[in-house]
Write a protein that holds these residues in place. Structure first.
Motif, mmCIF file in Angstrom:
data_model
loop_
_atom_site.group_PDB
_atom_site.id
_atom_site.type_symbol
_atom_site.label_atom_id
_atom_site.label_comp_id
_atom_site.label_asym_id
_atom_site.label_seq_id
_atom_site.Cartn_x
_atom_site.Cartn_y
_atom_site.Cartn_z
ATOM 1 N N PRO A 170 0.837 -1.203 0.000
ATOM 2 C CA PRO A 170 0.000 0.000 0.000
ATOM 3 C C PRO A 170 0.872 1.253 0.000
ATOM 4 O O PRO A 170 1.944 1.276 0.593
ATOM 5 C CB PRO A 170 -0.817 -0.103 1.280
ATOM 6 C CG PRO A 170 -0.291 -1.274 2.027
ATOM 7 C CD PRO A 170 0.642 -2.020 1.158
ATOM 8 N N SER A 171 0.401 2.244 -0.694
ATOM 9 C CA SER A 171 1.175 3.482 -0.798
ATOM 10 C C SER A 171 1.165 4.194 0.554
ATOM 11 O O SER A 171 0.278 4.007 1.374
ATOM 12 C CB SER A 171 0.581 4.375 -1.886
ATOM 13 O OG SER A 171 -0.725 4.771 -1.494
ATOM 14 N N PRO A 172 2.175 5.051 0.801
ATOM 15 C CA PRO A 172 2.235 5.765 2.086
ATOM 16 C C PRO A 172 1.010 6.646 2.323
ATOM 17 O O PRO A 172 0.572 6.806 3.455
ATOM 18 C CB PRO A 172 3.509 6.598 1.980
ATOM 19 C CG PRO A 172 4.338 5.924 0.944
ATOM 20 C CD PRO A 172 3.375 5.265 0.018
ATOM 21 N N ALA A 173 0.450 7.221 1.255
ATOM 22 C CA ALA A 173 -0.729 8.074 1.429
ATOM 23 C C ALA A 173 -1.903 7.254 1.940
ATOM 24 O O ALA A 173 -2.665 7.705 2.812
ATOM 25 C CB ALA A 173 -1.083 8.753 0.112
ATOM 26 N N ARG A 174 -2.060 6.059 1.452
ATOM 27 C CA ARG A 174 -3.155 5.182 1.897
ATOM 28 C C ARG A 174 -2.956 4.795 3.355
ATOM 29 O O ARG A 174 -3.905 4.743 4.124
ATOM 30 C CB ARG A 174 -3.213 3.939 0.998
ATOM 31 C CG ARG A 174 -4.219 2.921 1.399
ATOM 32 C CD ARG A 174 -5.614 3.343 1.057
ATOM 33 N NE ARG A 174 -6.537 2.262 1.427
ATOM 34 C CZ ARG A 174 -7.675 2.457 2.029
ATOM 35 N NH1 ARG A 174 -8.068 3.674 2.294
ATOM 36 N NH2 ARG A 174 -8.438 1.445 2.343
ATOM 37 N N ILE A 175 -1.717 4.507 3.743
ATOM 38 C CA ILE A 175 -1.439 4.156 5.138
ATOM 39 C C ILE A 175 -1.764 5.323 6.057
ATOM 40 O O ILE A 175 -2.358 5.146 7.126
ATOM 41 C CB ILE A 175 0.036 3.709 5.289
ATOM 42 C CG1 ILE A 175 0.249 2.373 4.582
ATOM 43 C CG2 ILE A 175 0.431 3.593 6.754
ATOM 44 C CD1 ILE A 175 1.677 1.905 4.557
ATOM 45 N N ASP A 176 -1.369 6.525 5.627
ATOM 46 C CA ASP A 176 -1.670 7.713 6.434
ATOM 47 C C ASP A 176 -3.175 7.928 6.572
ATOM 48 O O ASP A 176 -3.670 8.304 7.640
ATOM 49 C CB ASP A 176 -1.013 8.956 5.821
ATOM 50 C CG ASP A 176 0.503 8.909 5.937
ATOM 51 O OD1 ASP A 176 0.992 8.175 6.834
ATOM 52 O OD2 ASP A 176 1.180 9.574 5.138
ATOM 53 N N GLN A 177 -3.906 7.668 5.500
ATOM 54 C CA GLN A 177 -5.365 7.836 5.537
ATOM 55 C C GLN A 177 -5.988 6.827 6.511
ATOM 56 O O GLN A 177 -6.840 7.181 7.329
ATOM 57 C CB GLN A 177 -5.956 7.653 4.143
ATOM 58 C CG GLN A 177 -7.466 7.787 4.108
ATOM 59 C CD GLN A 177 -8.034 7.455 2.734
ATOM 60 O OE1 GLN A 177 -7.302 7.134 1.819
ATOM 61 N NE2 GLN A 177 -9.339 7.551 2.623
ATOM 62 N N VAL A 178 -5.544 5.598 6.464
ATOM 63 C CA VAL A 178 -6.075 4.575 7.364
ATOM 64 C C VAL A 178 -5.718 4.911 8.807
ATOM 65 O O VAL A 178 -6.543 4.773 9.726
ATOM 66 C CB VAL A 178 -5.536 3.175 6.969
ATOM 67 C CG1 VAL A 178 -5.873 2.140 8.017
ATOM 68 C CG2 VAL A 178 -6.104 2.756 5.627
ATOM 69 N N ARG A 179 -4.496 5.374 9.038
ATOM 70 C CA ARG A 179 -4.079 5.753 10.393
ATOM 71 C C ARG A 179 -4.939 6.890 10.927
ATOM 72 O O ARG A 179 -5.353 6.878 12.099
ATOM 73 C CB ARG A 179 -2.605 6.162 10.358
ATOM 74 C CG ARG A 179 -2.017 6.366 11.732
ATOM 75 C CD ARG A 179 -0.530 6.627 11.690
ATOM 76 N NE ARG A 179 0.163 5.452 11.190
ATOM 77 C CZ ARG A 179 1.211 5.482 10.370
ATOM 78 N NH1 ARG A 179 1.693 6.638 9.960
ATOM 79 N NH2 ARG A 179 1.790 4.380 9.972
#
Length: 196
Positions: A170-179
């Protein structure tokens, strides 16, 4: 068991040696009682009538020898002869199995990893269907699909198959969104518990 066209898995040299030792030792370690076991293994591998006859005659012969040993008194020499005979049968069947098994495995085609740059058409023996590769079709032709180049043209160099695609992370932007969503959810749950 392996389906049409799929070859059974090949045994490693360690497995072959372990089986060889166990079959050969079965006759000796059981004092000749299991002297027919290596003979049955030879009969299964060879499939000849003489081997099957020898294996089936070895079973009652060892049982009869042990019956004689158990039925005669210790002072009688017939018991000693019967015990010697059953021990000789155990040693002889183990030696016969070792000689046959070593010759049998020397005549098999070599297996193992192919050298770099080799193709499936260069490998001796039947094709093997490994993980991720299609099984050999029993009625398929074994002709290569490419045609030979006309005389005078240089041969094409070997081109390896492209590497398998890497698993997508998963891209870092997606991880940040989930976090961020998890943080909002935990804040909401804390507020909800405080109101109670």
């Amino acid at each position: 068991m392996y389906g049409h066209g799929a070859a059974p898995p090949t045994r490693t040299s360690g497995t072959v040696i372990t089986l060889r030792v166990l079959f050969a030792a079965a006759g000796l370690l059981s004092c000749g009682l299991l002297s027919c076991l290596p003979l049955f293994r030879v009969a299964v591998l060879r499939g000849k009538r003489a081997d099957w006859l020898l294996a089936w005659l070895g079973l009652p012969a060892s049982i009869i020898c042990f019956a004689v040993v158990g039925s005669v008194p210790e002072s009688n020499h017939v018991g000693d002869v019967a015990m010697a005979l059953v021990l000789i049968m155990g040693a002889a069947s183990g030696a016969y199995f070792l000689v046959f098994d070593i010759r049998h495995h020397r005549t098999l085609p070599p297996t193992g990893p192919m050298p770099s740059g080799a193709t499936a058409y260069m490998r001796p023996g039947p094709p093997h269907a490994g993980y991720g590769y299609p099984a050999a079709q029993p009625y398929a032709t074994t002709q290569p699909t490419h045609s030979t180049p006309p005389p005078g043209t240089p041969p094409h160099p070997y081109t390896p198959a492209p590497p398998p695609p890497q698993p997508q992370h998963p891209s870092p932007a997606r991880i940040d969104q989930v976090r961020a969503e998890l943080d909002e959810l935990s804040d909401y749950l804390r507020k909800h518990e405080d109101n109670r």
